[in-house]
Write an enzyme that holds these catalytic residues in place. Sequence first.
Site, PDB file in Angstrom:
ATOM      1  N   ILE A   1       6.462   7.350  16.898  1.00  0.00           N
ATOM      2  CA  ILE A   1       6.171   8.059  15.635  1.00  0.00           C
ATOM      3  C   ILE A   1       4.873   8.862  15.753  1.00  0.00           C
ATOM      4  O   ILE A   1       4.833  10.032  15.408  1.00  0.00           O
ATOM      5  CB  ILE A   1       6.072   7.066  14.451  1.00  0.00           C
TER       6      ILE A   1
ATOM      7  N   ARG B   1      -4.982  10.400   3.997  1.00  0.00           N
ATOM      8  CA  ARG B   1      -3.891  11.350   4.130  1.00  0.00           C
ATOM      9  C   ARG B   1      -2.977  11.342   2.899  1.00  0.00           C
ATOM     10  O   ARG B   1      -2.394  12.362   2.541  1.00  0.00           O
ATOM     11  CB  ARG B   1      -3.077  10.988   5.376  1.00  0.00           C
TER      12      ARG B   1
ATOM     13  N   CYS C   1      -6.141   7.976   8.832  1.00  0.00           N
ATOM     14  CA  CYS C   1      -6.445   7.326  10.099  1.00  0.00           C
ATOM     15  C   CYS C   1      -6.249   8.311  11.248  1.00  0.00           C
ATOM     16  O   CYS C   1      -5.315   9.108  11.242  1.00  0.00           O
ATOM     17  CB  CYS C   1      -5.496   6.152  10.300  1.00  0.00           C
TER      18      CYS C   1
ATOM     19  N   ASP D   1       3.651   0.766  11.964  1.00  0.00           N
ATOM     20  CA  ASP D   1       2.469   0.137  11.360  1.00  0.00           C
ATOM     21  C   ASP D   1       2.291  -1.326  11.792  1.00  0.00           C
ATOM     22  O   ASP D   1       1.296  -1.954  11.430  1.00  0.00           O
ATOM     23  CB  ASP D   1       2.551   0.213   9.824  1.00  0.00           C
TER      24      ASP D   1
ATOM     25  N   LYS E   1       0.830  -1.203   0.000  1.00  0.00           N
ATOM     26  CA  LYS E   1       0.000   0.000   0.000  1.00  0.00           C
ATOM     27  C   LYS E   1       0.869   1.260   0.000  1.00  0.00           C
ATOM     28  O   LYS E   1       0.646   2.182  -0.787  1.00  0.00           O
ATOM     29  CB  LYS E   1      -0.896  -0.029   1.244  1.00  0.00           C
ATOM     30  N   ASN E   2       1.868   1.281   0.885  1.00  0.00           N
ATOM     31  CA  ASN E   2       2.648   2.509   1.051  1.00  0.00           C
ATOM     32  C   ASN E   2       3.636   2.763  -0.086  1.00  0.00           C
ATOM     33  O   ASN E   2       4.258   3.823  -0.143  1.00  0.00           O
ATOM     34  CB  ASN E   2       3.388   2.494   2.393  1.00  0.00           C
TER      35      ASN E   2
ATOM     36  N   ARG F   1      -0.892  14.507  12.895  1.00  0.00           N
ATOM     37  CA  ARG F   1      -0.462  14.355  11.510  1.00  0.00           C
ATOM     38  C   ARG F   1      -0.513  15.659  10.714  1.00  0.00           C
ATOM     39  O   ARG F   1      -1.212  15.766   9.704  1.00  0.00           O
ATOM     40  CB  ARG F   1      -1.287  13.260  10.815  1.00  0.00           C
ATOM     41  N   PRO F   2       0.221  16.661  11.138  1.00  0.00           N
ATOM     42  CA  PRO F   2       0.256  17.911  10.373  1.00  0.00           C
ATOM     43  C   PRO F   2       1.051  17.739   9.074  1.00  0.00           C
ATOM     44  O   PRO F   2       1.661  16.692   8.846  1.00  0.00           O
ATOM     45  CB  PRO F   2       0.973  18.875  11.327  1.00  0.00           C
ATOM     46  N   ILE F   3       1.059  18.803   8.231  1.00  0.00           N
ATOM     47  CA  ILE F   3       1.823  18.728   6.982  1.00  0.00           C
ATOM     48  C   ILE F   3       2.874  19.849   6.922  1.00  0.00           C
ATOM     49  O   ILE F   3       3.296  20.263   5.857  1.00  0.00           O
ATOM     50  CB  ILE F   3       0.900  18.736   5.737  1.00  0.00           C
ATOM     51  N   ASP F   4       3.281  20.320   8.122  1.00  0.00           N
ATOM     52  CA  ASP F   4       4.226  21.441   8.163  1.00  0.00           C
ATOM     53  C   ASP F   4       5.572  21.125   7.508  1.00  0.00           C
ATOM     54  O   ASP F   4       6.193  21.999   6.899  1.00  0.00           O
ATOM     55  CB  ASP F   4       4.427  21.890   9.630  1.00  0.00           C
TER      56      ASP F   4
ATOM     57  N   ARG G   1      -8.912  -0.643   4.148  1.00  0.00           N
ATOM     58  CA  ARG G   1      -8.065   0.392   3.546  1.00  0.00           C
ATOM     59  C   ARG G   1      -6.691  -0.185   3.210  1.00  0.00           C
ATOM     60  O   ARG G   1      -6.006   0.348   2.332  1.00  0.00           O
ATOM     61  CB  ARG G   1      -7.864   1.548   4.528  1.00  0.00           C
TER      62      ARG G   1
HETATM   63  C1  UD1 Z   1       3.670   6.972   6.167  1.00  0.00           C
HETATM   64  C2  UD1 Z   1       2.863   5.722   5.933  1.00  0.00           C
HETATM   65  C3  UD1 Z   1       2.213   5.268   7.227  1.00  0.00           C
HETATM   66  C4  UD1 Z   1       3.248   5.116   8.324  1.00  0.00           C
HETATM   67  C5  UD1 Z   1       4.115   6.375   8.449  1.00  0.00           C
HETATM   68  C6  UD1 Z   1       5.279   6.208   9.411  1.00  0.00           C
HETATM   69  C7  UD1 Z   1       2.185   5.937   3.635  1.00  0.00           C
HETATM   70  C8  UD1 Z   1       1.067   6.080   2.679  1.00  0.00           C
HETATM   71  N1  UD1 Z   1       1.856   5.966   4.947  1.00  0.00           N
HETATM   72  O1  UD1 Z   1       2.735   7.974   6.603  1.00  0.00           O
HETATM   73  O2  UD1 Z   1       1.556   4.025   6.998  1.00  0.00           O
HETATM   74  O3  UD1 Z   1       2.619   4.868   9.557  1.00  0.00           O
HETATM   75  O4  UD1 Z   1       4.652   6.730   7.159  1.00  0.00           O
HETATM   76  O5  UD1 Z   1       6.077   5.123   9.037  1.00  0.00           O
HETATM   77  O6  UD1 Z   1       3.313   5.725   3.268  1.00  0.00           O
HETATM   78  N2  UD1 Z   1       4.734  14.795  10.649  1.00  0.00           N
HETATM   79  C9  UD1 Z   1       4.703  16.137  10.973  1.00  0.00           C
HETATM   80  N3  UD1 Z   1       4.651  17.057   9.948  1.00  0.00           N
HETATM   81  C10 UD1 Z   1       4.642  16.672   8.632  1.00  0.00           C
HETATM   82  C11 UD1 Z   1       4.697  15.294   8.314  1.00  0.00           C
HETATM   83  C12 UD1 Z   1       4.740  14.376   9.357  1.00  0.00           C
HETATM   84  O7  UD1 Z   1       4.714  16.506  12.143  1.00  0.00           O
HETATM   85  O8  UD1 Z   1       4.614  17.558   7.755  1.00  0.00           O
HETATM   86  C13 UD1 Z   1       4.750  13.796  11.760  1.00  0.00           C
HETATM   87  C14 UD1 Z   1       3.467  12.970  11.749  1.00  0.00           C
HETATM   88  O9  UD1 Z   1       2.445  13.630  12.445  1.00  0.00           O
HETATM   89  C15 UD1 Z   1       3.930  11.691  12.433  1.00  0.00           C
HETATM   90  C16 UD1 Z   1       5.378  11.563  11.974  1.00  0.00           C
HETATM   91  O10 UD1 Z   1       5.782  12.849  11.537  1.00  0.00           O
HETATM   92  O11 UD1 Z   1       3.863  11.850  13.814  1.00  0.00           O
HETATM   93  C17 UD1 Z   1       5.595  10.559  10.851  1.00  0.00           C
HETATM   94  O12 UD1 Z   1       4.845  10.946   9.732  1.00  0.00           O
HETATM   95  P1  UD1 Z   1       5.237  10.540   8.243  1.00  0.00           P
HETATM   96  O13 UD1 Z   1       6.546   9.813   8.235  1.00  0.00           O
HETATM   97  O14 UD1 Z   1       5.109  11.745   7.397  1.00  0.00           O
HETATM   98  O15 UD1 Z   1       4.078   9.532   7.906  1.00  0.00           O
HETATM   99  P2  UD1 Z   1       3.152   9.493   6.638  1.00  0.00           P
HETATM  100  O16 UD1 Z   1       3.945   9.794   5.422  1.00  0.00           O
HETATM  101  O17 UD1 Z   1       1.908  10.235   6.904  1.00  0.00           O
END
Ligand code: UD1
Length: 417
Positions: free
Chosen positions: A327, A92, A116, A305, A22-23, A121-124, A397
Site C-alpha cells: 500500500i 492527512r 505520517c 496499519d 480512529k479511521n 501520499r498524493p491526493i491525485d 495520534r
Molecule cells: C487510510 C487510513 C490509513 C491507512 C490507509 C490504507 C484513515 C484516516 N487513514 O489512509 O490509516 O493506512 O487508509 O489502509 O482512514 N494514494 C494516491 N493518491 C490519492 C490517494 C491515495 O496515490 O489521491 C495512494 C497513497 O499514497 C497510498 C495508497 O494510495 O499509497 C493508499 O492510500 P489511501 O487508501 O488513500 O489511504 P488514506 O485514506 O490516506
Amino acid sequence: MESYHIRGGNPICGEYTVKGAKNAALPILAASIATGEENVFSRCPCISDVLTMKEILESLGCRTEKTGDRLLVDTSCLNSEEVPAELMGKMRSSIFLVGPLLTRCGRAVISQPGGCAIGKRPIDIHIKALKQMGTSIKEVDGKLIFTGNQLEGATIALDFPSVGATENLMMAALGAKGETVIHNSAREPEIQDLQQYLNSCGAQIKGAGTSRIVIKGECPLHGTCHRIMGDRIEGGTFLLAAAGTGGELLLRGIETDMMKQFLKYLRYAGCKVKKQPGEIWLRGPGRLYCTGKLQTAPYPGFPTDLQPQFTAVMAAAIGKTIVEERIFENRFKYADQLIKMGADIEIFQRTAIIEGVEFLRGTQVAAEDLRGGAALVLAGLMAYGETTVENAEFIERGYCSFPEELKKLGGDISRNK
Ligand code: UD1
C-alpha cells in the site's frame, strides 16, 4: 517530547476493550459538517488526531463539547470554509474536510495535507474524481481552492481503491445533483461506519463494504447520535502484544469478522485463537513461529496499519518471514530501530526479510510514525532489558493511554515527560 520506558519480559495478560476506531471517527467527524446540525458521537477515541479534528471543526466555527469519549459537534454555526494551514499540516485526514465543505458551502480551501511520513501520499485520486463531479480546483499561494456550487452526480472509477478518496467522494456526493456511483471503491469496514452514520442523518447511500457505492444526492440531512465502531487496528496491536510476549488476552468490543485475515496469520504463528460474537481470545506460544510470506493489501487483505507491529513480533520468531508492503512505498522506517534492538531485518524496496532472532535487546529507539512507533513498544515489551521509545507523540495520534492500558495488562511500561 514524550517517551515511554519499558522493562521487557512480562507477558501481556487479561481483558481489553477496544476504543472507537480512529479511521472511522475522523471522516465521520468531518462529515458532520454536511448535516448543518448538532451531532453526538459516543465511543469517540481520546487520541491526538481526534483532538486535531475537533480543533479544525472549531476553527471553522463549529461548537464542540467533549466529555470522556462522548463528543458533541454542533455544525449549525459553521462560518468558514478554510482549514488553517497549521492544523492541516498535522494530519492527512484533513483532506476529508473537502467533501463535506463542498456539500455545505460549495467551497473548500485547504493546504497540502500532512500526516505520517510513510510515503508520498498524493491526493491525485481525490482531485481527479472531484473534477469529474464538476469541482473546479485552483492552487493559489500554496493553498488549494475547491469550488463547486452545484456538483453533478457522476459515475467514477477510482484508479486505486483509496480509503480517503472513497470517503471524500461519498461526502461530496451528498450535495450533488442526481446519483453518484463509485466503482473500485475501497471496502474497509470504516467506510461502512461512515455510510451508517450518514444514512442515519437522512442520506441514501448503498454499497459501502463492496467495490461499488451509490450515493443519492440532495437528500435533506439532519443531526443524529452515532456510536463509532471498535478499532480493529488498536485491537490487533493488543493481540500482537499478547502473542509476542507469550501472554493471553480476551479482546472485547470488536467485530470479529473484520479481523479474519489478520487472525489467520496469528494462528500460523502458533497462537491459539477463539472467536465469539464481539470477542477474540488469544494465547501466545512461548515463542512465535514465522508465518512465511505476508503481503499487505486493501481490505479484506492484511491491513497495512498492522504491518509494522506484525514485523516486530516476527523479529523474535522461529524462522524467516517475508513481508511485502503493497500500500505505502516507505513503511519500513522503523526497521532500523528494531535492528538496533538486535533484529535481523533486510529491506529491499517494499519487502522486508526478517530472520527471527532468539531475543531482542532493550535499548533507546525513536518512533518516526504512528504504527512504526507502536511496533517499537511491542518490541520493547518482548525484549530483554530496558527500552526507551522516544517521540511517543506519534503513537498518541492513534492510541489512547497506550502505556497505562498495557500496564494494566501486566506490561512494565511507564511514561517519561
Ligand atoms: C487510510 C487510513 C490509513 C491507512 C490507509 C490504507 C484513515 C484516516 N487513514 O489512509 O490509516 O493506512 O487508509 O489502509 O482512514 N494514494 C494516491 N493518491 C490519492 C490517494 C491515495 O496515490 O489521491 C495512494 C497513497 O499514497 C497510498 C495508497 O494510495 O499509497 C493508499 O492510500 P489511501 O487508501 O488513500 O489511504 P488514506 O485514506 O490516506
